[in-house]
Design a protein around this motif. Structure first.
Motif, PDB file in Angstrom:
ATOM      1  N   ALA A 149      45.937   7.543  74.414  1.00 24.19           N
ATOM      2  CA  ALA A 149      44.893   8.329  73.756  1.00 24.19           C
ATOM      3  C   ALA A 149      44.767   9.709  74.386  1.00 24.19           C
ATOM      4  N   PHE A 150      44.841   9.787  75.706  1.00 25.26           N
ATOM      5  CA  PHE A 150      44.772  11.063  76.418  1.00 25.26           C
ATOM      6  C   PHE A 150      45.918  11.972  75.990  1.00 25.26           C
ATOM      7  N   VAL A 196      45.448  13.128  72.247  1.00 30.48           N
ATOM      8  CA  VAL A 196      44.452  14.177  72.090  1.00 30.48           C
ATOM      9  C   VAL A 196      44.977  15.501  72.626  1.00 30.48           C
ATOM     10  N   LEU A 237      47.536  16.919  70.124  1.00 31.15           N
ATOM     11  CA  LEU A 237      46.868  17.501  68.963  1.00 31.15           C
ATOM     12  C   LEU A 237      46.198  18.827  69.304  1.00 31.15           C
ATOM     13  N   ASP A 238      45.635  18.934  70.498  1.00 29.72           N
ATOM     14  CA  ASP A 238      45.036  20.193  70.926  1.00 29.72           C
ATOM     15  C   ASP A 238      46.094  21.280  71.082  1.00 29.72           C
ATOM     16  N   SER A 248      47.188  21.989  77.721  1.00 31.01           N
ATOM     17  CA  SER A 248      46.218  21.146  77.018  1.00 31.01           C
ATOM     18  C   SER A 248      45.824  19.934  77.855  1.00 31.01           C
ATOM     19  N   LEU A 306      42.038  19.236  79.117  1.00 30.84           N
ATOM     20  CA  LEU A 306      41.394  17.960  78.836  1.00 30.84           C
ATOM     21  C   LEU A 306      40.944  17.261  80.122  1.00 30.84           C
ATOM     22  N   ASP A 366      34.043  18.633  75.143  1.00 26.32           N
ATOM     23  CA  ASP A 366      35.128  18.103  75.978  1.00 26.32           C
ATOM     24  C   ASP A 366      34.724  16.786  76.641  1.00 26.32           C
ATOM     25  N   VAL A 404      34.897  14.038  74.105  1.00 25.36           N
ATOM     26  CA  VAL A 404      36.285  13.619  73.876  1.00 25.36           C
ATOM     27  C   VAL A 404      36.728  12.658  74.983  1.00 25.36           C
ATOM     28  N   ILE A 430      37.914   8.730  74.717  1.00 25.40           N
ATOM     29  CA  ILE A 430      39.153   8.206  75.299  1.00 25.40           C
ATOM     30  C   ILE A 430      38.844   7.007  76.192  1.00 25.40           C
TER      31      ILE A 430
END
Length: 95
Positions: free
Chosen positions: A18-19, A22, A25-26, A44, A48, A56, A59, A63
């Motif tokens: 998941a990390f 994300v 995608l960023d 990114s 994150l 943030d 998000v 996660i």
């Protein structure tokens, strides 16, 4: 012991995936923003890992929640596959 280990590994794998998803995608969003930036996955990931605002942090909470549910799902599947859950229920139903 083994069930806890499988759940932990499943949670870590889910959280890591998941990390990475994300962050990817960023990086893609930043690349396509029209500013002429290149695909920067490392930047990114760093952004994150060091949250700056409320969004943030949310998000990261998402996660973490995905990692917890992934670990629970992995542990549940491991318990069912080992037969420890089904055999107990079958023993209780048998007269």
């Amino acid at each position: 012991g083994a069930l806890l280990a499988r759940g932990t590994v499943g949670g870590l794998a889910t959280g890591g995936a998941a990390f990475l998803a994300v962050a990817t995608l960023d990086a893609l969003e930043a690349m396509r923003s029209g500013e002429g930036r290149a695909f920067d996955l490392v930047g990114s990931l760093g952004k994150l890992a060091a949250p700056a605002g409320t969004g943030d942090w949310l998000v990261l909470a998402g996660i973490l929640l995905a990692a917890v549910f992934g670990g629970l799902l992995t542990a549940a599947l491991a318990a069912v596959r080992s037969g420890s859950v089904g055999s107990r229920a079958a023993a209780e139903e048998t007269p």
